[in-house]
Enzyme design. Structure first.
Site, PDB file in Angstrom:
ATOM      1  N   ASN A 172      72.617  -3.549  23.613  1.00 46.72           N
ATOM      2  CA  ASN A 172      72.413  -2.233  23.004  1.00 46.72           C
ATOM      3  C   ASN A 172      71.555  -2.346  21.750  1.00 46.72           C
ATOM      4  O   ASN A 172      71.701  -3.274  20.955  1.00 46.72           O
ATOM      5  CB  ASN A 172      73.765  -1.615  22.640  1.00 46.72           C
ATOM      6  CG  ASN A 172      73.610  -0.217  22.064  1.00 46.72           C
ATOM      7  OD1 ASN A 172      73.399   0.747  22.799  1.00 46.72           O
ATOM      8  ND2 ASN A 172      73.688  -0.097  20.744  1.00 46.72           N
ATOM      9  N   TYR A 176      71.559   1.844  12.478  1.00 43.25           N
ATOM     10  CA  TYR A 176      72.692   2.155  11.609  1.00 43.25           C
ATOM     11  C   TYR A 176      72.342   1.721  10.190  1.00 43.25           C
ATOM     12  O   TYR A 176      71.826   0.620   9.986  1.00 43.25           O
ATOM     13  CB  TYR A 176      73.957   1.416  12.073  1.00 43.25           C
ATOM     14  CG  TYR A 176      74.131   1.383  13.570  1.00 43.25           C
ATOM     15  CD1 TYR A 176      74.365   2.555  14.287  1.00 43.25           C
ATOM     16  CD2 TYR A 176      74.031   0.191  14.278  1.00 43.25           C
ATOM     17  CE1 TYR A 176      74.514   2.535  15.664  1.00 43.25           C
ATOM     18  CE2 TYR A 176      74.178   0.158  15.657  1.00 43.25           C
ATOM     19  CZ  TYR A 176      74.416   1.328  16.347  1.00 43.25           C
ATOM     20  OH  TYR A 176      74.555   1.309  17.713  1.00 43.25           O
ATOM     21  N   ARG A 177      72.630   2.553   9.223  1.00 44.86           N
ATOM     22  CA  ARG A 177      72.303   2.188   7.851  1.00 44.86           C
ATOM     23  C   ARG A 177      73.199   1.034   7.391  1.00 44.86           C
ATOM     24  O   ARG A 177      74.353   0.916   7.807  1.00 44.86           O
ATOM     25  CB  ARG A 177      72.425   3.393   6.930  1.00 44.86           C
ATOM     26  CG  ARG A 177      73.840   3.799   6.587  1.00 44.86           C
ATOM     27  CD  ARG A 177      73.844   5.069   5.771  1.00 44.86           C
ATOM     28  NE  ARG A 177      75.148   5.330   5.182  1.00 44.86           N
ATOM     29  CZ  ARG A 177      75.514   6.489   4.680  1.00 44.86           C
ATOM     30  NH1 ARG A 177      74.665   7.509   4.703  1.00 44.86           N
ATOM     31  NH2 ARG A 177      76.709   6.641   4.141  1.00 44.86           N
ATOM     32  N   LEU A 191      79.111   4.830  13.519  1.00 41.53           N
ATOM     33  CA  LEU A 191      80.167   5.759  13.906  1.00 41.53           C
ATOM     34  C   LEU A 191      80.789   5.308  15.221  1.00 41.53           C
ATOM     35  O   LEU A 191      80.152   4.649  16.043  1.00 41.53           O
ATOM     36  CB  LEU A 191      79.611   7.172  14.014  1.00 41.53           C
ATOM     37  CG  LEU A 191      79.015   7.729  12.711  1.00 41.53           C
ATOM     38  CD1 LEU A 191      78.525   9.149  12.922  1.00 41.53           C
ATOM     39  CD2 LEU A 191      80.019   7.679  11.570  1.00 41.53           C
ATOM     40  N   GLU A 238      67.517   0.129  25.952  1.00 40.78           N
ATOM     41  CA  GLU A 238      66.414   0.588  25.095  1.00 40.78           C
ATOM     42  C   GLU A 238      65.162  -0.242  25.336  1.00 40.78           C
ATOM     43  O   GLU A 238      64.045   0.281  25.282  1.00 40.78           O
ATOM     44  CB  GLU A 238      66.832   0.512  23.625  1.00 40.78           C
ATOM     45  CG  GLU A 238      67.836   1.571  23.192  1.00 40.78           C
ATOM     46  CD  GLU A 238      69.266   1.257  23.582  1.00 40.78           C
ATOM     47  OE1 GLU A 238      70.131   2.142  23.436  1.00 40.78           O
ATOM     48  OE2 GLU A 238      69.525   0.116  24.054  1.00 40.78           O
ATOM     49  N   ASP A 287      72.419  11.692   2.075  1.00 40.27           N
ATOM     50  CA  ASP A 287      72.186  11.606   3.508  1.00 40.27           C
ATOM     51  C   ASP A 287      71.296  12.738   4.006  1.00 40.27           C
ATOM     52  O   ASP A 287      70.847  13.582   3.245  1.00 40.27           O
ATOM     53  CB  ASP A 287      73.522  11.589   4.261  1.00 40.27           C
ATOM     54  CG  ASP A 287      73.443  10.757   5.522  1.00 40.27           C
ATOM     55  OD1 ASP A 287      72.904  11.267   6.520  1.00 40.27           O
ATOM     56  OD2 ASP A 287      73.883   9.603   5.506  1.00 40.27           O
TER      57      ASP A 287
END
Length: 487
Positions: A172, A176-177, A191, A238, A287
């Site tokens: 995958n 993500y930050r 998340l 991806e 954000d």
């Protein structure tokens, strides 16, 4: 258009006036974000900061700051062509056997593109020209941006995080930050429904005391970057979709410290692991909502190796009140969503996620209404069909005589075709973005559907109004004499 790597893409952008090099010394602390924000809001170019204050590595910002550059990154000339990608994704999501030879021939271009899906594994890759390990690993030497005054620390924003669950062959890629908390430590904020978090959850159940391997690529080629933010089917990797975008197999190589495959042309790669028992308090950060988010505990990513290309480029962005780069990406990828939704719901004419709705929190749908209650069926479909819309709070459904992308049209439909009690649907205790502090409980809130369609028998007992329409002959006549009227 094919780009072997990020550098080829930058060369093309510079040739089209879509990239500007900043030769003055600019500080990654606040200054780069301010310059990027002003540039994006006026539809300006991508920016390469050649002299970050205190660092030798250039910083690339605002790469996908216009829908045009998103389309170019996907190998298309404009966003309208992205609908063809959506049609391909719809085909891959639910392929149906051809009904005859003619239909089979018609599907050949799609199956030809599928041949580009398998990745090509390289034994030697540019992303590993420089290798740092042990005490050489120092994340503070990277020009990681600090975007807002109230941010707690610098933040890695455009890292492509590669993970693999214990039961899956497919790897995958997710974005993500990651908060910088030490020379070899980052907090991985993902998340619970995202691919990386799901892989990690399965790993913890299968291997509760073993470190979870992670690799993070920064500065991959545009097709691979954009594949990581596109709504591809869960069964498609991806890397495979990047091959479809590029029209050429994605070149990957094995990480030095684990078995994860990374983009071979990436500028920088961070390799390491997550200890299932190590977490840290993340945030607050400004954000994409335009607010600072709440603090929360997330896993800690320990970096054991840094590999990079010679003269590497650090790719970064900022988030804030729309428009920002995620909002622009959402606006462009909106075109990809439409054919996917239309395959399941052919009555959908248009689907629009207004950028000012934080990319996904509000959707406007126009339909060819066919029966009473049709609008409610479409609302439920939007919320449930694609995982990307599970956090959409508001869905407005209008008839096809309304332009979903014109707020004046949408507001007219709401105020003339909607009764607040009859035509609003409220659903409680549904999944909501953790960043949405308006919800009563973190991660759990309500949704509203607004039926702004003309009402059919069974939906109203009153005679329904007929919209005013202009006489086309008169319109044509006035068009012909308009220039003579002096108006």
């Amino acid at each position: 258009m094919k780009y072997k790597d990020l550098r080829e893409f930058l060369t093309l952008l510079e040739g089209q006036g879509e990239l500007v090099r900043i030769k003055q010394e600019i500080d990654p602390y606040l200054e780069m974000a301010e310059i990027s924000d002003r540039t994006l809001r006026k539809g300006g170019p991508a920016i390469l900061f050649e002299k970050p204050k205190g660092y030798r590595m250039p910083v690339l910002c605002n790469l996908f700051g216009t829908p045009k550059r998103v389309a170019l990154g996907m190998g298309q000339e404009d966003t309208h062509a992205l609908r063809e990608l959506g049609k391909l994704l719809a085909f891959l999501k639910e392929p149906e056997p051809p009904k005859g030879f003619k239909e089979l021939i018609g599907q050949l271009p799609q199956w030809k593109q599928v041949l580009n899906m398998p990745s090509k594994v390289l034994g030697k890759a540019d992303c590993q020209q420089v290798v740092l390990s042990g005490d050489e690993v120092d994340l503070y030497k990277l020009p990681i941006m600090h975007c807002h005054e109230g941010d707690v620390a610098p933040l890695v924003t455009w890292g492509l995080t590669v993970t693999q669950g214990p039961y899956k062959k497919r790897q995958n890629l997710g974005i993500y930050r990651q908060q910088l908390i030490g020379k070899n430590k980052l907090i991985m904020r993902w998340l619970s429904h995202r691919g990386g978090a799901l892989d990690f959850h399965e790993w913890k159940e299968a291997n509760p005391d073993k470190p979870f391997p992670v690799s993070v690529a920064i500065g991959a080629d545009p097709a691979t970057i954009l594949a990581a933010v596109t709504p591809i089917p869960d069964t498609l990797s991806e890397y495979a979709f990047a091959g479809l975008l590029r029209g050429q197999k994605t070149e990957v190589t094995k990480s030095i410290s684990n078995d994860l495959e990374i983009p071979a042309s990436a500028e920088i790669v961070l390799e390491g692991y997550i200890d299932p028992n190590e977490t840290a308090l993340e945030g607050p950060y400004g954000d994409h909502t335009g607010y600072y988010n709440e603090q929360e505990y997330f896993p800690v990513f320990t970096v054991t190796h840094i590999t990079m290309r010679r003269d590497a480029i650090y790719h970064s962005t900022y988030t804030g009140r729309p428009p920002d780069e995620p909002a622009v990406l959402g606006e462009a990828l909106n075109e990809v969503f439409i054919p996917i939704l239309q395959k399941q719901f052919p009555e959908i004419v248009d689907f629009y996620l207004p950028p000012e709705g934080c990319s996904y929190r509000l959707a406007v749908v126009t339909i060819k209404k066919q029966y009473a209650g049709h609008a409610k069926r479409v609302m439920m479909g939007v919320w449930s069909f694609l995982r990307q819309f599970m956090y959409t709070k508001f869905v407005i459904v209008c008839d096809d005589d309304v332009n979903a992308r014109d707020w004046k049209d949408v507001i007219w439909a709401i105020t003339t075709r909607c009764d607040p009690i009859r035509d609003t649907t409220l659903i409680d205790h549904t999944p909501i973005d953790y960043l949405d502090f308006a919800s009563p409980i973190a991660g759990l809130g309500s949704k509203m559907g607004i039926d702004a369609t003309n009402k059919w028998p069974g939906e109203t007992s009153r005679e329904w109004g007929t919209p005013i329409k202009k006489d086309p002959n008169v319109v044509k006549l006035v068009d012909e004499i308009w220039d003579q009227l002096g108006l």
